[in-house]
Design an enzyme around this catalytic site. Structure first.
Site, mmCIF file in Angstrom:
data_model
loop_
_atom_site.group_PDB
_atom_site.id
_atom_site.type_symbol
_atom_site.label_atom_id
_atom_site.label_comp_id
_atom_site.label_asym_id
_atom_site.label_seq_id
_atom_site.Cartn_x
_atom_site.Cartn_y
_atom_site.Cartn_z
ATOM 1 N N ASP A 59 0.841 -1.164 -0.065
ATOM 2 C CA ASP A 59 -0.039 -0.122 -0.017
ATOM 3 C C ASP A 59 0.829 1.290 -0.158
ATOM 4 O O ASP A 59 2.019 0.987 0.361
ATOM 5 C CB ASP A 59 -1.006 0.260 1.014
ATOM 6 C CG ASP A 59 -0.369 0.304 2.562
ATOM 7 O OD1 ASP A 59 0.843 0.592 2.679
ATOM 8 O OD2 ASP A 59 -1.208 -0.107 3.624
ATOM 9 N N GLU A 117 -6.090 2.304 -0.651
ATOM 10 C CA GLU A 117 -4.779 2.508 -1.159
ATOM 11 C C GLU A 117 -3.898 1.065 -1.294
ATOM 12 O O GLU A 117 -2.543 1.314 -1.240
ATOM 13 C CB GLU A 117 -3.899 3.529 -0.431
ATOM 14 C CG GLU A 117 -3.672 3.164 1.057
ATOM 15 C CD GLU A 117 -4.433 3.520 2.007
ATOM 16 O OE1 GLU A 117 -4.123 3.727 3.283
ATOM 17 O OE2 GLU A 117 -5.723 3.503 1.665
ATOM 18 N N ASP A 132 -6.652 10.801 -6.087
ATOM 19 C CA ASP A 132 -6.944 10.014 -6.965
ATOM 20 C C ASP A 132 -5.999 9.751 -8.090
ATOM 21 O O ASP A 132 -5.714 8.862 -8.718
ATOM 22 C CB ASP A 132 -8.195 10.454 -7.841
ATOM 23 C CG ASP A 132 -9.538 10.241 -6.658
ATOM 24 O OD1 ASP A 132 -9.365 9.340 -5.589
ATOM 25 O OD2 ASP A 132 -10.452 10.615 -6.992
ATOM 26 N N ASN A 147 -4.005 12.960 0.928
ATOM 27 C CA ASN A 147 -5.372 13.431 0.812
ATOM 28 C C ASN A 147 -5.795 14.693 1.745
ATOM 29 O O ASN A 147 -6.314 15.461 1.197
ATOM 30 C CB ASN A 147 -6.323 12.191 1.338
ATOM 31 C CG ASN A 147 -6.712 11.170 0.331
ATOM 32 O OD1 ASN A 147 -6.408 11.804 -0.886
ATOM 33 N ND2 ASN A 147 -6.996 10.176 0.401
ATOM 34 N N HIS A 158 -8.596 15.253 -2.076
ATOM 35 C CA HIS A 158 -8.970 13.822 -2.592
ATOM 36 C C HIS A 158 -8.847 13.691 -4.228
ATOM 37 O O HIS A 158 -8.558 12.781 -4.440
ATOM 38 C CB HIS A 158 -10.371 13.357 -2.403
ATOM 39 C CG HIS A 158 -10.588 13.097 -0.994
ATOM 40 N ND1 HIS A 158 -10.256 11.854 -0.453
ATOM 41 C CD2 HIS A 158 -11.195 13.911 0.175
ATOM 42 C CE1 HIS A 158 -10.423 11.767 0.978
ATOM 43 N NE2 HIS A 158 -10.977 13.234 1.233
#
Length: 516
Positions: A386, A429, A403, A394, A399
């Site tokens: 991850d 993630e 992305d 974030n 956000h």
């Protein structure tokens, strides 16, 4: 010469269409009815013009069938799903989680059932305790969340997770599943889920149950798509055969028209010559007049026959053209349905943000690879990874930037692996990788190279700014009597160690001993 060769072109065409109609039986009750009506009209010797409305009905059915297959969701099922989401809304969630839940509820009408439940499942996994970063189950009443002063945060979260589920939420789940059972393709799956709901007691069981519901829905829908795609392939094959026959029949009719014209020309010429010879002959008396009259009658009859045949052939060619046009429309609709099914399957098995396979695609591939490993015992490694400090990304950049990071990381991971490797977005993630024919040491080396590529490649989050991102990896190999769950837990344990060691690390875990 076969028996069918002695039949007229029209009769052969009717038999071809009847065979096609049987190939579609059993797929859908409404389609069965339309095909039965078409067969009845064919047996009654209906003309092509009379058959046209029935073929149009079948073509229209195929056009809308994709919506029936892809998004069959009765109003009662939608209401039950909304009722279930409302029960989750009543729970004491954080503000951002409530907003996300409202978004899922708003989009439910435009999503399939499994997509909505998958979004709900992802939300459950991403909810965190406000006081620390540990994930927890959020479904406890605020007055039940209080604990004595000597109880730790971890103990409190454990108490919350073990709270009994209220009857309202259980009833909403039961109502949703009962309405789901009204849809043919979900009936068997719904019966299995009912048993799970009966044994549901605590909040910490909810996440797994929602995941299971989404999984069985996806499997049932996929089976339906496979069956319908198989029908379309058979239909396409039949249509190609009929199209080929129609082309041959059209050529045959045009050839007949040409041959008739040539015969008329030659016969008329011969009769005219005989007629002229008789006219020029002296004598014969009254016989001469009768012969001339007979020849004129023959010439007129031939001319009349020629015109009649010409009109019949033209009408036949016109009818063949109409049927051929309808078949072309049906072929186009069938091809469009096949493409739509392909797109729906991609959406069902791929993450919409990164386009990587999702958890359900991973579960399916894992089952295949695990079965192959158990049979042949070839090396197989699994990697869990991850993004480091993703929550901070974030919180700092928003956000949308998060992305962009996910999409770029997904692309780097996918391009950095071999074609035989498999990668999926597991949630949030987190990603998971399967590496067939790869031992633990080789997998660790390959993943470490991948880690360096990601570390050294800044990710643009806006036209003016790029950020550096790192990842942590846990690697494990299938060994001995390992189950798939055992190996995933080993890899997850190695990932946890990589995080403890400062992140941006690759750690490996064996069943008996550990190696970093």
């Amino acid at each position: 010469m076969s028996k069918e060769d002695n039949l007229s072109e029209d009769e052969q065409l009717r038999r071809y269409l009847i065979r096609i109609s049987y190939s579609g039986m059993g797929v859908d009750k409404e389609l069965d009815g339309l095909l039965n009506v078409l067969r009845r009209q064919l047996k009654l010797q209906a003309s092509a013009e009379e058959l046209k409305p029935y073929i149009d009905d079948i073509t229209e059915f195929l056009r809308v069938q994709e919506e029936t297959v892809g998004s069959a969701q009765p109003k009662s099922t939608s209401s039950a799903l909304l009722g279930l989401l409302e029960q989750f809304e009543n729970l004491p969630l954080k503000r951002k989680d409530k907003q996300q839940l409202k978004k899922i509820k708003k989009q439910a009408d435009n999503r399939s059932l499994d997509e909505t439940l998958l979004a709900l499942q992802n939300l459950l996994e991403d909810i965190e305790v406000a006081s620390n970063s540990k994930r927890w189950n959020p479904f406890a009443k605020s007055n039940q969340a209080e604990a004595t002063e000597d109880v730790t945060d971890s103990d409190e979260a454990s108490l919350v997770a073990n709270e009994l589920i209220p009857s309202a939420l259980r009833d909403a789940l039961n109502n949703f599943v009962e309405q789901l059972g009204n849809i043919d393709i979900y009936r068997r799956a719904a019966e299995n889920i009912k048993d799970q709901i009966q044994s549901l007691e605590h909040y910490d069981q909810l996440s797994a149950l929602i995941e299971q519901i989404a999984s069985v829905l996806l499997e049932a829908a996929n089976n339906e798509h496979v069956q319908f795609e198989s029908f379309l392939q058979k239909l396409n094959k039949r249509l190609l055969n009929v199209a080929s026959y129609l082309n041959q029949a059209a050529v045959g009719q045009e050839s007949l028209l040409s041959d008739t014209a040539n015969l008329d020309k030659e016969l008329t010429k011969t009769l005219s010559e005989i007629h002229q010879e008789i006219s020029d002959t002296e004598g014969l008396g009254s016989l001469k007049g009768r012969l001339l009259s007979s020849f004129e009658h023959i010439i007129n009859s031939v001319s009349h026959f020629k015109e009649t045949q010409k009109n019949k052939v033209k009408a036949s060619i016109s009818e063949l053209k109409i049927v051929r046009e309808q078949l072309e429309v049906t072929e186009e609709e069938a091809e469009r349905l096949k493409q739509n099914l392909k797109e729906q399957r991609f959406k069902a098995y791929n993450d919409p943000l990164t386009s990587l396979p999702n958890r359900y695609a991973y579960n399916e591939r894992l089952t295949q690879e695990y079965s192959r490993w158990r049979r042949y015992r070839n090396a197989l490694s699994l990697v869990v990874c991850d993004i480091d400090h993703f929550k901070k990304i974030n919180d700092t950049y928003g956000h949308q930037s998060g992305d962009e990071v996910l999409k770029n990381i997904a692309k780097s991971l996918e391009h950095g692996l071999r074609e035989s490797d498999f990668i999926a977005r597991f949630g949030g993630e987190e990603f998971v990788i399967l590496m067939p024919e790869t031992k633990l040491a080789d997998a660790t080396k390959a993943i470490n190279k991948l880690r360096l590529i990601i570390r050294d490649k800044p990710i643009p989050i806006s036209p003016e700014k790029s950020i550096s991102v790192t990842m942590s990896f846990g690697v494990a190999e299938f060994e001995g009597s390992d189950t798939a769950t055992d190996v995933f837990n080993k890899a997850d344990k190695a990932l946890y160690r990589a995080k403890e060691k400062g992140r941006n690390q690759v750690c490996a875990e064996r069943s008996q001993k550990t190696s970093d």
